[in-house]
Design an enzyme around this catalytic site. Sequence first.
Site, PDB file in Angstrom:
ATOM      1  N   THR A  22       0.838  -1.214   0.000  1.00 31.92           N
ATOM      2  CA  THR A  22       0.000   0.000   0.000  1.00 31.92           C
ATOM      3  C   THR A  22       0.868   1.258   0.000  1.00 31.92           C
ATOM      4  O   THR A  22       0.478   2.283  -0.556  1.00 31.92           O
ATOM      5  CB  THR A  22      -0.986   0.029   1.181  1.00 31.92           C
ATOM      6  OG1 THR A  22      -0.267   0.081   2.414  1.00 31.92           O
ATOM      7  CG2 THR A  22      -1.916  -1.169   1.155  1.00 31.92           C
ATOM      8  N   ARG A  74      23.548 -15.251   2.653  1.00 33.20           N
ATOM      9  CA  ARG A  74      22.986 -13.908   2.643  1.00 33.20           C
ATOM     10  C   ARG A  74      23.903 -12.888   1.940  1.00 33.20           C
ATOM     11  O   ARG A  74      23.408 -12.038   1.186  1.00 33.20           O
ATOM     12  CB  ARG A  74      22.668 -13.503   4.087  1.00 33.20           C
ATOM     13  CG  ARG A  74      21.671 -12.374   4.217  1.00 33.20           C
ATOM     14  CD  ARG A  74      20.368 -12.659   3.510  1.00 33.20           C
ATOM     15  NE  ARG A  74      19.412 -13.401   4.299  1.00 33.20           N
ATOM     16  CZ  ARG A  74      18.473 -12.866   5.075  1.00 33.20           C
ATOM     17  NH1 ARG A  74      18.360 -11.555   5.187  1.00 33.20           N
ATOM     18  NH2 ARG A  74      17.639 -13.633   5.735  1.00 33.20           N
ATOM     19  N   ASN A 116      13.948   3.987   4.262  1.00 25.95           N
ATOM     20  CA  ASN A 116      13.103   2.898   4.746  1.00 25.95           C
ATOM     21  C   ASN A 116      12.016   3.508   5.613  1.00 25.95           C
ATOM     22  O   ASN A 116      12.233   4.526   6.279  1.00 25.95           O
ATOM     23  CB  ASN A 116      13.931   1.901   5.567  1.00 25.95           C
ATOM     24  CG  ASN A 116      13.185   0.607   5.851  1.00 25.95           C
ATOM     25  OD1 ASN A 116      12.075   0.399   5.364  1.00 25.95           O
ATOM     26  ND2 ASN A 116      13.791  -0.262   6.642  1.00 25.95           N
ATOM     27  N   HIS A 118       9.312   2.662   8.741  1.00 25.21           N
ATOM     28  CA  HIS A 118       9.144   1.714   9.838  1.00 25.21           C
ATOM     29  C   HIS A 118       7.906   2.102  10.645  1.00 25.21           C
ATOM     30  O   HIS A 118       7.730   3.282  10.980  1.00 25.21           O
ATOM     31  CB  HIS A 118      10.398   1.742  10.715  1.00 25.21           C
ATOM     32  CG  HIS A 118      10.301   0.846  11.903  1.00 25.21           C
ATOM     33  ND1 HIS A 118      10.142  -0.520  11.781  1.00 25.21           N
ATOM     34  CD2 HIS A 118      10.307   1.115  13.231  1.00 25.21           C
ATOM     35  CE1 HIS A 118      10.067  -1.051  12.991  1.00 25.21           C
ATOM     36  NE2 HIS A 118      10.162  -0.080  13.881  1.00 25.21           N
ATOM     37  N   GLY A 152      22.463  -0.658  10.730  1.00 21.06           N
ATOM     38  CA  GLY A 152      21.716  -1.164  11.883  1.00 21.06           C
ATOM     39  C   GLY A 152      20.276  -1.541  11.530  1.00 21.06           C
ATOM     40  O   GLY A 152      19.848  -1.449  10.378  1.00 21.06           O
TER      41      GLY A 152
END
Length: 213
Positions: A22, A74, A116, A118, A152
């Site tokens: 969304t 990874r 980002n 959050h 982090g």
Amino acid sequence: MAVPPAPRTPARLVVLVSGSGTNLQALIEASTDPEYGATIVAVGADRDGIEGLARAERHDIETFVLRTSEFEDRPAWDVALADKVASYDPDLVVLAGFMKLTGPAFLALFGGRTLNTHPALSPSFPGMHGPRDALAYGVKVTGATLFVVDEGVDTGPIVAQVAVPVLDGDDESSLHERIKTSERAMLVEWVGTLAREGFHLEDRAVRPGPDHP
Ligand code: GAR
């Protein structure tokens, strides 16, 4: 003295998603306006079959999927993600509900220009379960944080935050949906501003505009 290049117009965005998308949808809609100053050149994911990818496909935006399980480890996935994103030559990368940590190879190319979002007020409740953890702690106000990704977990310099009340009777889903309504508006506003103006860091403060105007 070197003059930093003016931001490209429109700025090229790669958006990475893991879920319903969304936040991606809000960016897609905003970027249909030429005045917004950003265009989404690709949407990437770490899994198939998600609505986030379907949203991109419905808008004829190129998509790619890189599953961690396809790589030896990874770090190898991280290198592949960095290479794939680089192939789109983005000005900014936006993690919009991307549920993987980007690693050193990715940050070597895109550190300082990856945002980002959050669903909590950093530095509280980092990690995968921001709304759940806020509810469990019993806070009365939580929210969302847009930040510049560093090595982090949800620790990078903060671009913007929006506060959202926790209401009696909230469960994780109702709280997260209320957060996401405010989060989408914050994301659209700030991605547009940073795409149009560029940005630089003063210690941990994120400032729109070139470093030495
Ligand atoms: C958003 O609330 C985003 O902040 C969160 O996932 C949701 C994605 O929603 N991300 C994280 O929790 C990352 N730690 P969407 O897929 O509907 O945009």
